[in-house]
Design an enzyme around this catalytic site. Structure first.
Site, PDB file in Angstrom:
ATOM      1  N   GLU A  82       0.797  -1.237   0.000  1.00 49.07           N
ATOM      2  CA  GLU A  82       0.000   0.000   0.000  1.00 49.07           C
ATOM      3  C   GLU A  82       0.828   1.286   0.000  1.00 49.07           C
ATOM      4  OE1 GLU A  82      -3.881   0.149   2.130  1.00 49.07           O
ATOM      5  OE2 GLU A  82      -3.242  -1.719   3.026  1.00 49.07           O
ATOM      6  N   THR A  96      -0.040   2.285  -8.108  1.00 51.14           N
ATOM      7  CA  THR A  96      -0.638   3.548  -8.573  1.00 51.14           C
ATOM      8  C   THR A  96       0.331   4.235  -9.533  1.00 51.14           C
ATOM      9  OG1 THR A  96      -1.748   3.726  -6.445  1.00 51.14           O
ATOM     10  CG2 THR A  96      -1.725   5.699  -7.816  1.00 51.14           C
ATOM     11  N   ARG A  98      -7.854  -0.033  -4.882  1.00 45.63           N
ATOM     12  CA  ARG A  98      -6.785  -0.814  -4.263  1.00 45.63           C
ATOM     13  C   ARG A  98      -6.949  -2.291  -4.595  1.00 45.63           C
ATOM     14  NH1 ARG A  98      -2.030  -2.275  -2.635  1.00 45.63           N
ATOM     15  NH2 ARG A  98      -2.003  -3.729  -0.913  1.00 45.63           N
ATOM     16  N   ASP A 142       6.622  -4.096 -11.486  1.00 47.60           N
ATOM     17  CA  ASP A 142       5.911  -3.871 -10.217  1.00 47.60           C
ATOM     18  C   ASP A 142       5.747  -5.216  -9.512  1.00 47.60           C
ATOM     19  OD1 ASP A 142       4.301  -2.878  -8.180  1.00 47.60           O
ATOM     20  OD2 ASP A 142       2.474  -2.830  -9.388  1.00 47.60           O
ATOM     21  N   GLN A 150       3.463  -6.778   0.162  1.00 43.96           N
ATOM     22  CA  GLN A 150       3.163  -7.445   1.428  1.00 43.96           C
ATOM     23  C   GLN A 150       4.276  -8.446   1.756  1.00 43.96           C
ATOM     24  OE1 GLN A 150      -0.306  -6.538   0.501  1.00 43.96           O
ATOM     25  NE2 GLN A 150      -0.552  -5.647   2.510  1.00 43.96           N
TER      26      GLN A 150
END
Length: 334
Positions: free
Chosen positions: A33, A38, A165, A187, A191
């Protein structure tokens, strides 16, 4: 004929290798996150013809699923803290939302329930304590725009897609040409359980774009509620910055979610994360302190870390930042 075929094959192989070696490979790293995906979407918008109508439509269920997840988190927060709903109808609406499966489609009735709940004082009280919950940053945006987003047949806008998300699992690549160079953007999931896959993409990296979230100084990890998110980002940055893999690799640090941080720092002192911080609720002092915290981890005196304050959901901001970054990367890559 065989010799001709073999020769053609070798030629194609050599060409592919030459292309691969001439590519500028950018690896996006950072905790979950932090804004990597993005930024990845922004590169698609800026350098790969953006999103088609069909692709935008493909995000509808994910946007609605994000809204369900956010509202469930707020309902659970209100229940956990014993905050009563304004009336029986809203309490029943909360039960209906809690019963939604993650793949269930939005119905008009559910949409109305979410609308009612967002105006309920219990949900607003829980929202005020969002840092104690695992709530997506896009929650307020989704619910403030619910009249539009909450339509069963709505088509997401590009801004909706930037804010939605989805956890990245595995590895996603995008190739594009810009400013006379060929870029390959990679990318990977941030996590903890995803990080063991990172090492597979560590070869031939021109630059690492490392994402850390400025505004997470008073939040804990999704995977481990005993760990502060900013402390985790610092630990991760330390590992990457000083890894033998990246001894000669440029590192560009994106201190992201600057927009959220600017608001949060007005009322929540950075001292809650760093007891030694004495700068008060001041944006300049706090951002400088965080920047220095990250830079102090670089143990290689020959390695220069470039720092940018960013808002990954803001296309103009990312356009300007990437232009500057591109020049830095290319001048060092040559």
């Amino acid at each position: 004929k065989d010799e001709m075929a073999i020769s053609a094959e070798k030629k194609a192989e050599a060409q592919a290798r030459a292309e691969y070696e001439n590519e500028v490979k950018l690896l996006l790293l950072g905790a979950g996150e932090s804004g990597k995906s993005t930024f990845f979407k922004q590169m698609k918008i800026l350098h790969s013809n953006g999103f088609t109508e069909e692709e935008l439509l493909g995000y509808r269920d994910l946007v609605h699923s994000n809204a369900f997840d956010c509202m469930k988190v707020l309902i659970d927060g209100a229940n956990k803290w014993g905050i009563a709903f304004d009336n029986k109808a809203n309490e029943e609406a909360s039960e209906a939302v809690r019963a939604i499966g993650s793949c269930d489609p939005l119905t008009t009735a559910l949409s109305e329930s979410i609308s009612l709940l967002w105006q309920d004082s219990a949900i607003q009280t829980a929202f005020a304590r969002a840092n104690e919950l695992q709530l997506y940053d896009s929650a307020q945006f989704l619910f403030d725009n619910w009249d539009r987003v909450g339509q069963v047949d709505y088509t997401p806008t590009v801004e909706d897609v930037l804010r939605v998300r989805a956890r990245t699992t595995g590895l996603v690549e995008n190739k594009f040409e810009y400013g006379g160079a060929k870029f390959r953007l990679v990318d990977v999931g941030g996590q903890r359980n995803e990080r063991k896959k990172w090492v597979h993409c560590f070869e031939n990296v021109t630059a690492i774009l490392f994402f850390a979230t400025l505004s997470e100084y008073n939040q804990v990890l999704f995977e481990d509620s005993s760990v502060n998110r900013m402390k985790e980002a610092l630990t991760l940055f330390d590992e990457i910055c000083n890894s033998p893999w990246f001894k000669n690799t440029s590192i560009i640090l994106f201190l992201n979610k600057d927009d959220i941080f600017r608001q949060k720092i007005k009322t929540i002192d950075l001292k809650c994360c760093f007891p030694e911080y004495e700068g008060g609720c001041d944006y300049d002092n706090a951002s400088k302190f965080i920047k220095e915290k990250f830079l102090s981890l670089n143990r290689n005196k020959d390695k220069f870390v470039y720092v940018n304050m960013t808002t990954a959901t803001d296309t103009n901001n990312i356009r300007l930042v990437f232009n500057a970054v591109k020049d830095t990367i290319l001048s060092r890559a040559l």
